[in-house]
Design a protein around this motif. Structure first.
Motif, PDB file in Angstrom:
ATOM      1  N   GLU A 341      -2.335   2.074  -2.060  1.00  0.00           N
ATOM      2  CA  GLU A 341      -3.813   2.119  -2.447  1.00  0.00           C
ATOM      3  C   GLU A 341      -4.712   1.373  -1.654  1.00  0.00           C
ATOM      4  N   ARG A 342      -4.053   0.170  -1.199  1.00  0.00           N
ATOM      5  CA  ARG A 342      -4.786  -0.902  -0.317  1.00  0.00           C
ATOM      6  C   ARG A 342      -5.087  -0.291   0.745  1.00  0.00           C
ATOM      7  N   SER A 343      -4.189   0.372   1.686  1.00  0.00           N
ATOM      8  CA  SER A 343      -4.516   1.033   2.850  1.00  0.00           C
ATOM      9  C   SER A 343      -5.405   2.092   2.906  1.00  0.00           C
ATOM     10  N   ARG A 346      -8.934   0.584   2.357  1.00  0.00           N
ATOM     11  CA  ARG A 346      -9.522   0.103   3.486  1.00  0.00           C
ATOM     12  C   ARG A 346     -10.317   1.143   4.413  1.00  0.00           C
TER      13      ARG A 346
ATOM     14  N   GLU B  15     -16.115  -6.344  -1.822  1.00  0.00           N
ATOM     15  CA  GLU B  15     -14.968  -6.809  -1.992  1.00  0.00           C
ATOM     16  C   GLU B  15     -14.846  -6.840  -3.675  1.00  0.00           C
ATOM     17  N   ASP B  44      -1.844 -11.487  -1.005  1.00  0.00           N
ATOM     18  CA  ASP B  44      -0.966 -10.380  -1.166  1.00  0.00           C
ATOM     19  C   ASP B  44      -0.063 -10.552   0.394  1.00  0.00           C
ATOM     20  N   ASP B  46       0.839  -8.235   2.199  1.00  0.00           N
ATOM     21  CA  ASP B  46       0.174  -7.312   3.381  1.00  0.00           C
ATOM     22  C   ASP B  46      -0.408  -8.395   4.432  1.00  0.00           C
ATOM     23  N   GLY B 339      -3.033  -1.902  -5.768  1.00  0.00           N
ATOM     24  CA  GLY B 339      -2.100  -2.810  -4.777  1.00  0.00           C
ATOM     25  C   GLY B 339      -1.067  -3.220  -5.611  1.00  0.00           C
ATOM     26  N   GLU B 395     -16.495  -3.262  -3.650  1.00  0.00           N
ATOM     27  CA  GLU B 395     -16.086  -3.064  -2.395  1.00  0.00           C
ATOM     28  C   GLU B 395     -17.495  -2.367  -1.689  1.00  0.00           C
TER      29      GLU B 395
END
Lengths: 558, 558
Positions: A341-343, A346, B15, B44, B46, B339, B395
């Motif tokens: 989800e995060r990728s 982005r 964000e 996180d 990542d 996430g 976001e």
């Protein structure tokens, strides 16, 4: 002792990914074996930083390699064939697959310098492959890649149907439609179906699965409504989807440009093997960038937000001379796999910053799943009338739910996660062994064990930082009072503004000054003492205990 | 020069997290300032391994600290107040909040040894706080925590309504219901509303938001249907939900046991401040473990799969003497934040392995969101009739969508992400400056900059491993030909079976043997050369280039 039929998942049961299922038949401990699928799963920063590919640890199979007859690959997805080229040299048996899948397997073997001809192409049933006590037929099923197959595995103990990944799609756009009569036929031959080993991915989806063909109208309408350049992303292997997208482009007067290595490879293998016949002509990126923006559709890799794929590169700027602009449109004709989800987010935000309108699957308008939902799974139970159901291709909760559904209908069913060996000879499955299983990580070009501690150390360095201490012991076993400290991934300054490394050096110097000979002569004790002081000082100064590596250099007179 | 009204988000715009919004009024460059909210976001693996909390870099505000009048906190969520205790010492101005929120602020300040009385409790409107040119009122709104407030900020240039986080809930179970008349009133006073700064989180949800009170029946029915121990998890701060869950427990003849520090703290602050009046009596874990399993409901922290929270600990085994068993039931009365899917999935699967039935929000049956959906946002546009809409709390893609909605209605609207300074004095918002912003990471007890390179180094070590090389140069500037190499997070053996560290040492020894005096005297050149060799050898042997740290120890004659 009587011969028996066994089942042993080495990957894919208790997880979604790296499928590898063993069946065996024969005297206990001497069963002849076949392996179904040999896939990978992908690493992630949380649990496997620096690792691209994860594959099943086949130690058990390697130890019993002389009993292994063959490998069968159900379809061309990475989680079913991605480990083949990496692990085949440990097994060295023939590989069987349908032509499209087999061609993908051959490409992988060739890339690793392995003999492509080890992969044999198989026609769909009624062709039968004999492999020791097993007679195996490939039964076409619909999925999100062409030429998927269920395996019909006949054994002296009865018939097994191993579904592979499947859905029930009567109009799949590319490939073989679902025909209930063909499934009933399988159940009506001989003694019928003893064991159904069945895909469980979508067992929690309560509505019947939707056909690939339902997407044509919404996608065409969407493309026609867009005013400037259109980009769409999906899995490269979903050739039916590529065709639907490309057809929509043509219908709206656009040329199609495929971007991403996997995208071009899949389409080329599709043509080569005959699964793809009427795909529109495509143009290259150079030509695409010269066209008016409303006359082009890019179909690109990277639906999961993969950092190096075409979609991510376009979202960051240019890719092969192409770039997006305000007013362009971007469609995710895909589902975001949990964890990605995060990728994906982005990319969506980067597109938004450029003024590009991004669209996702809109609750199914622009995407359908390739897996059977609960009602579809139940339909297969009904058509095949198996005596035993073994759920596979699912996390524990999927397998458990699937077992409960099967038992609710009076079928025998058992959860068998990776390493659980079942005996299937009797009326009900029986757990007879727990085999040690695990994961191998492809790190650079080296296969390492998930439990080797290498990745654990990386995670620790990432969480805690790394302090390095170098200490010198001279020829006469005297420690030099200077210690050299370097920090990596740690704050340079303490809250009080001190230099942390110099501060640790000072504390270590004080300790080394007074260190007695016995300690200095003992590497382990030196290491422990230095590590302890380094961690203590850090804790006091920055509230954090780093990983510490100590190098004691002992000078020798020479 | 004329006075002007400015808006500058330092966090939370572009964000979801670490909210911090500045308003200013006065002559250009001399505006008097207020800060609305001062929150954190969570790290996180990542992008920020080892970091628990992330907060806005307030450098701009610190440099203009003499112009700052006050801080206003809209509600008690961590993304709105979590950075207060860490950053207040850099600002040292009064903090205003309603009592429940203010009590949470005070607890945080006290934990850091800061003066709690700096936080002043404010009643809802009509109480007015004067802060320089600003007159501020707290307007109660519904959200997923009690006593949330929108701020009505009157300035010489007109009225601003800063919504904070909100939803439109006429029956919120705990706290103030949505009353349209009260919102119309705000618009009807004086010149009406000039600027609406508005929550954008759920702008993509097209149906009207649902009331907290809708959950009471489904949750009670669910609890009553369970046969053994029942566990439910939700955000500890969602006190209305805690009450709904606890009421359901009582209705089914169960006692309630709260587990997790945050859970007990929130309920205790709820009682202390009077927002919670009729919460059922609870029992401790000791008593709970002595009760029959069908007479207990645990309400626990950890709805997002947090590794150290009660839910994760229960899924791994025991927690405070309590453990789950086959036949127990576990409810996620929560939404998984994008996430966190993998962490929540881990718990669901661990529960499945124990034979515990896990339930999630079932498409809204057991959870409602705390944020306004698109129709609710539009309703607020209509009730307040603002001249200008500034979307926040979203976001980029949320802000962009919100701007498009507002413009579609003929309102002036502008996207302003962190660091974008808008002037709001005229008829339409105007971008007048880009201020440097960023993130601070709380690492241990130290605040470090996101761009300091510390976390970047951690990520590199995690991806590439870390090789350490120690080299010694003697008193006469001769390098000793031995190099000591230690590896961390790297395979010990090459594909050929060699010891990688010894292999690198051998290559380095060969190089050092022939190294000329000029190079040996130059730290930087030595470092570069050794690093290059180490990386080259690794690439050849394992297909991977590690991070390399070189320690050159220069012996001095003393």
């Amino acid at each position: 002792m009587a011969e028996r039929l066994i089942y042993l998942p080495l990957g894919g049961a208790g997880e979604i990914g790296m499928n590898a299922y063993v069946y065996g038949y024969g005297a206990p401990g001497k069963e002849r074996l076949i392996l179904v699928d040999l896939g990978v799963t992908f690493g992630d920063m949380d649990s496997s930083p620096g690792i691209d590919l994860i594959m099943p640890d086949l130690t058990w199979l390697e130890e019993n390699r002389d009993r292994l007859e063959a490998i069968f690959i159900t379809h061309g997805h990475e989680d079913h064939l991605g480990a083949l080229a990496h692990l085949w040299p440990r097994l060295e048996v023939p590989v069987y697959a349908r032509k499209f899948t087999g061609t993908l397997c051959r490409l992988k073997l060739e890339e690793m310098g392995l003999p492509a001809e080890t992969v044999k192409f198989v026609d769909p049933r009624p062709q039968v492959i004999e492999a020791g006590p097993f007679s195996v037929q490939f039964m076409p099923v619909s999925h999100s890649i062409p030429e998927s197959a269920a395996l019909i595995i006949d054994t002296p103990a009865g018939r097994i149907v191993h579904t592979g990944d499947f859905k029930l799609d009567e109009t799949p756009v590319v490939g073989d439609p679902f025909e209930p009569a063909k499934w009933s036929e399988i159940a009506s031959e001989g003694q019928g179906v003893k064991v159904l080993t069945c895909d469980s991915t979508n067992v929690f989806s309560s509505h019947p699965g939707r056909s690939e063909s339902l997407l044509a109208d919404p996608i065409r309408e969407w493309v026609m409504a867009q005013k400037n350049m259109v980009v769409a992303t999906t899995f490269a292997s979903n050739i039916a989807r590529l065709k639907t997208l490309a057809d929509a482009a043509i219908a709206s007067g656009r040329k199609v440009c495929l971007l991403g290595r996997a995208m071009r490879r899949m389409v080329s293998v599709g043509f080569e093997t005959g699964v793809l016949r009427d795909f529109p002509e495509t143009i290259g990126p150079d030509e695409a960038s010269d066209m008016p923006r409303d006359k082009v559709m890019l179909i690109v890799t990277g639906s999961q937000g993969e950092r190096r794929a075409a979609s991510a590169q376009l979202s960051r700027g240019r890719y092969l001379g192409l770039s997006l602009k305000e007013g362009d449109s971007f469609l995710f004709s895909s589902k975001t796999i949990p964890g990605n989800e995060r990728s994906v987010g982005r990319i969506m935000n980067a597109l938004s910053e450029m003024g590009v309108d991004a669209f996702d699957d809109q609750d199914g308008l622009y995407h359908v799943s390739g897996h059977a939902n609960r009602p579809d799974i139940e339909k297969i139970h009904e058509l095949l009338k198996p005596q035993i159901v073994i759920p596979m291709h699912g996390e524990h909760l999927h397998l458990r739910e699937h077992v409960q559904i099967a038992r609710g209908k009076g079928l025998k069913a058992e959860i068998a996660t990776n390493g659980t060996m079942l005996e299937l000879t009797g009326d009900a499955p029986r757990v007879i062994d727990q085999v040690e299983t695990g994961r191998l990580y492809l790190d650079g070009n080296t296969l390492i064990g998930a439990m080797d501690g290498i990745v654990r150390d990386r995670i620790r360095m990432a969480l805690n930082g790394h302090a390095l201490v170098s200490v010198i012991v001279d020829e006469d076993d005297n420690v030099l009072p200077d210690a050299w400290v370097e920090l990596m991934g740690l704050p340079e300054r303490t809250r009080g503004g001190d230099d942390l490394a110099r501060h640790i050096e000072a504390e270590l110097a004080e300790f080394l000054e007074g260190a007695d000979d016995k300690l200095v002569r003992d590497d382990k004790k030196m290491d422990d003492a230095i590590r302890k002081i380094t961690r203590q000082v850090s804790m006091e100064e920055i509230g954090k205990k780093p990983e510490v590596t100590v190098i004691v250099s002992r000078l020798t007179a020479d």
